[in-house]
Motif scaffolding. Structure first.
Motif, PDB file in Angstrom:
ATOM      1  N   ASP A  63      28.242  26.557   9.577  1.00 35.68           N
ATOM      2  CA  ASP A  63      28.135  26.181   8.171  1.00 35.68           C
ATOM      3  C   ASP A  63      27.851  24.692   8.013  1.00 35.68           C
ATOM      4  N   LYS A  64      28.555  23.869   8.790  1.00 34.26           N
ATOM      5  CA  LYS A  64      28.307  22.429   8.728  1.00 34.26           C
ATOM      6  C   LYS A  64      26.894  22.101   9.229  1.00 34.26           C
ATOM      7  N   ALA A  65      26.474  22.800  10.274  1.00 36.07           N
ATOM      8  CA  ALA A  65      25.133  22.575  10.810  1.00 36.07           C
ATOM      9  C   ALA A  65      24.071  22.948   9.782  1.00 36.07           C
ATOM     10  N   SER A  66      24.320  24.028   9.034  1.00 35.92           N
ATOM     11  CA  SER A  66      23.381  24.441   7.995  1.00 35.92           C
ATOM     12  C   SER A  66      23.232  23.363   6.930  1.00 35.92           C
ATOM     13  N   GLY A  67      24.325  22.713   6.586  1.00 38.14           N
ATOM     14  CA  GLY A  67      24.258  21.617   5.620  1.00 38.14           C
ATOM     15  C   GLY A  67      23.418  20.462   6.131  1.00 38.14           C
ATOM     16  N   ILE A  68      23.576  20.138   7.417  1.00 41.91           N
ATOM     17  CA  ILE A  68      22.778  19.062   8.016  1.00 41.91           C
ATOM     18  C   ILE A  68      21.300  19.451   8.028  1.00 41.91           C
ATOM     19  N   ALA A  69      21.038  20.715   8.390  1.00 41.01           N
ATOM     20  CA  ALA A  69      19.652  21.197   8.423  1.00 41.01           C
ATOM     21  C   ALA A  69      19.018  21.108   7.040  1.00 41.01           C
ATOM     22  N   ASN A  70      19.778  21.406   6.009  1.00 38.29           N
ATOM     23  CA  ASN A  70      19.252  21.300   4.647  1.00 38.29           C
ATOM     24  C   ASN A  70      18.940  19.850   4.283  1.00 38.29           C
ATOM     25  N   GLU A  71      19.761  18.925   4.756  1.00 38.22           N
ATOM     26  CA  GLU A  71      19.475  17.507   4.526  1.00 38.22           C
ATOM     27  C   GLU A  71      18.163  17.114   5.200  1.00 38.22           C
ATOM     28  N   ILE A  72      17.960  17.637   6.406  1.00 42.55           N
ATOM     29  CA  ILE A  72      16.714  17.350   7.126  1.00 42.55           C
ATOM     30  C   ILE A  72      15.526  17.902   6.358  1.00 42.55           C
ATOM     31  N   ARG A  73      15.661  19.114   5.828  1.00 45.05           N
ATOM     32  CA  ARG A  73      14.564  19.699   5.051  1.00 45.05           C
ATOM     33  C   ARG A  73      14.250  18.869   3.816  1.00 45.05           C
ATOM     34  N   MET A  74      15.287  18.340   3.188  1.00 48.01           N
ATOM     35  CA  MET A  74      15.068  17.492   2.013  1.00 48.01           C
ATOM     36  C   MET A  74      14.285  16.237   2.399  1.00 48.01           C
ATOM     37  N   GLU A  75      14.605  15.674   3.559  1.00 48.23           N
ATOM     38  CA  GLU A  75      13.860  14.505   4.039  1.00 48.23           C
ATOM     39  C   GLU A  75      12.405  14.876   4.306  1.00 48.23           C
ATOM     40  N   TRP A  76      12.194  16.034   4.932  1.00 48.24           N
ATOM     41  CA  TRP A  76      10.831  16.489   5.209  1.00 48.24           C
ATOM     42  C   TRP A  76      10.034  16.692   3.931  1.00 48.24           C
ATOM     43  N   ASN A  77      10.692  17.191   2.892  1.00 46.75           N
ATOM     44  CA  ASN A  77       9.980  17.526   1.660  1.00 46.75           C
ATOM     45  C   ASN A  77       9.492  16.299   0.902  1.00 46.75           C
ATOM     46  N   ASP A  78      10.067  15.144   1.176  1.00 46.74           N
ATOM     47  CA  ASP A  78       9.628  13.922   0.503  1.00 46.74           C
ATOM     48  C   ASP A  78       8.583  13.226   1.367  1.00 46.74           C
ATOM     49  N   SER A  79       7.358  13.272   0.911  1.00 44.70           N
ATOM     50  CA  SER A  79       6.255  12.682   1.675  1.00 44.70           C
ATOM     51  C   SER A  79       6.197  11.172   1.553  1.00 44.70           C
ATOM     52  N   GLY A  80       6.912  10.621   0.564  1.00 43.28           N
ATOM     53  CA  GLY A  80       6.801   9.200   0.290  1.00 43.28           C
ATOM     54  C   GLY A  80       5.652   8.872  -0.647  1.00 43.28           C
ATOM     55  N   SER A  81       4.952   9.918  -1.110  1.00 44.08           N
ATOM     56  CA  SER A  81       3.822   9.748  -2.015  1.00 44.08           C
ATOM     57  C   SER A  81       3.998  10.684  -3.208  1.00 44.08           C
ATOM     58  N   ALA A  82       3.945  10.121  -4.421  1.00 44.75           N
ATOM     59  CA  ALA A  82       4.071  10.956  -5.616  1.00 44.75           C
ATOM     60  C   ALA A  82       2.927  11.963  -5.708  1.00 44.75           C
ATOM     61  N   THR A  83       1.737  11.549  -5.286  1.00 39.98           N
ATOM     62  CA  THR A  83       0.578  12.437  -5.334  1.00 39.98           C
ATOM     63  C   THR A  83       0.758  13.630  -4.404  1.00 39.98           C
ATOM     64  N   ILE A  84       1.167  13.358  -3.161  1.00 39.74           N
ATOM     65  CA  ILE A  84       1.357  14.439  -2.191  1.00 39.74           C
ATOM     66  C   ILE A  84       2.500  15.350  -2.633  1.00 39.74           C
ATOM     67  N   ASN A  85       3.575  14.763  -3.110  1.00 38.57           N
ATOM     68  CA  ASN A  85       4.707  15.581  -3.565  1.00 38.57           C
ATOM     69  C   ASN A  85       4.287  16.510  -4.692  1.00 38.57           C
ATOM     70  N   LEU A  86       3.437  16.026  -5.597  1.00 40.98           N
ATOM     71  CA  LEU A  86       2.966  16.861  -6.697  1.00 40.98           C
ATOM     72  C   LEU A  86       2.081  17.994  -6.185  1.00 40.98           C
ATOM     73  N   LEU A  87       1.205  17.684  -5.248  1.00 46.62           N
ATOM     74  CA  LEU A  87       0.359  18.727  -4.655  1.00 46.62           C
ATOM     75  C   LEU A  87       1.205  19.797  -3.969  1.00 46.62           C
ATOM     76  N   MET A  88       2.259  19.379  -3.302  1.00 45.14           N
ATOM     77  CA  MET A  88       3.147  20.330  -2.634  1.00 45.14           C
ATOM     78  C   MET A  88       3.868  21.208  -3.661  1.00 45.14           C
ATOM     79  N   GLN A  89       4.275  20.614  -4.784  1.00 40.68           N
ATOM     80  CA  GLN A  89       4.917  21.392  -5.835  1.00 40.68           C
ATOM     81  C   GLN A  89       3.948  22.412  -6.421  1.00 40.68           C
ATOM     82  N   TRP A  90       2.710  21.993  -6.635  1.00 39.63           N
ATOM     83  CA  TRP A  90       1.697  22.919  -7.148  1.00 39.63           C
ATOM     84  C   TRP A  90       1.450  24.051  -6.146  1.00 39.63           C
ATOM     85  N   ALA A  91       1.419  23.705  -4.858  1.00 42.67           N
ATOM     86  CA  ALA A  91       1.215  24.723  -3.826  1.00 42.67           C
ATOM     87  C   ALA A  91       2.367  25.722  -3.828  1.00 42.67           C
TER      88      ALA A  91
END
Length: 204
Positions: A63-91
Motif C-alpha cells: 500500500d505504501k509502495a502504491s502511494g509512492i508509485a502514484n507520486e511518480i506517475r504525477m511527476e511523469w504527467n507534468d511535462s513542464g510545458s503548459a502546451t504539452i500538458n494541454l495536448l495530453m489532456q486532450w488526448a
C-alpha cells in the motif's frame, strides 16, 4: 489487476527483449515550421524522481509502495510545458470518448514538440496496444525506456505484449525488470512467480 491495467496507468531497456524489434521508431515531425521545445534545465524534478524511485525500491509494504508509485506517475504527467500538458489532456479525453484517431494526432503533436518527454510516448504506446498495433506499441515502449529506463508502466506494457506473443522467457525478464524497480507490486510478483514455475516445469 491485469498487466494492461498497469500499462494504461502510467506503465535501462531490456536488451534481450528489444532485440526482437524489427520496426523502426515512429517518425518525429521535422517540418521547419515546428518549434521543438528545449529540455528543462532545472534538475530539481529529476532529483525528486530519483528520491521517489529510491523509496519505491526499498518499500516492502504494497500500500505504501502504491502511494509512492502514484507520486511518480504525477511527476511523469507534468511535462513542464503548459502546451504539452494541454495536448495530453486532450488526448486523454479523446481516448475516453473512443476517438482514437484524434488522440493519436494529439500525441503525435506532443511528441513532435517535445520528443524527450517520455510520457507522451508511453501514452501512445498504450493507445497503440489497445488498438492492436503491437509493433508500433513496442517501438514506442523502446523509446520510453530509452528516455526513462525505470518506467515501470512501460515495462508492464512490454510484458503484456511479450505475453501475447507467447514468449514466456522474455515476459519473465520484463516482470523481473519491473520488480527490480517496484518490488512490492503484488500482481507483478504473481506474474513473475507463475511464469518462473511454468518455465521450471517445462525444463523437468
Amino acid at each position: 489487476m491485469s498487466a494492461m491495467r498497469f500499462f494504461a496507468l502510467t506503465s535501462a531497456a531490456l536488451p534481450l527483449a528489444l532485440t526482437l524489434l524489427t520496426s523502426t521508431f515512429p517518425a518525429i515531425a521535422a517540418e521547419k515550421d515546428v518549434i521543438v521545445e528545449q529540455a528543462d534545465v532545472n534538475s530539481s524534478p529529476k532529483l525528486h524522481l530519483d528520491q521517489l524511485f529510491s523509496q519505491l525500491k526499498r518499500e516492502r509494504d504494497p500500500d505504501k509502495a502504491s502511494g509512492i508509485a502514484n507520486e511518480i506517475r504525477m511527476e511523469w504527467n507534468d511535462s513542464g510545458s503548459a502546451t504539452i500538458n494541454l495536448l495530453m489532456q486532450w488526448a486523454d479525453k479523446a481516448i475516453e470518448e473512443k476517438r482514437n484517431p484524434a488522440a493519436l494526432d494529439f500525441l503525435d503533436e506532443a511528441i513532435a514538440l517535445k520528443p524527450d518527454y517520455a510520457e507522451s510516448w508511453n501514452r501512445r504506446a498504450t493507445l497503440n496496444f489497445v488498438m492492436g498495433n503491437y509493433r508500433k506499441s513496442m517501438s514506442d515502449i523502446e523509446r520510453v525506456l530509452d528516455l526513462e529506463p525505470r518506467h515501470f508502466g512501460a515495462l508492464s506494457g512490454l510484458a503484456a505484449i511479450l505475453s501475447n506473443s507467447g514468449n514466456d522467457q522474455l515476459t519473465l525478464k520484463a516482470w523481473e525488470r519491473f520488480l527490480d524497480i517496484y518490488p512490492a507490486e503484488r500482481t507483478a510478483q504473481e506474474q513473475a512467480n507463475t511464469l518462473a514455475e511454468k518455465l521450471a516445469g517445462n525444463r523437468t
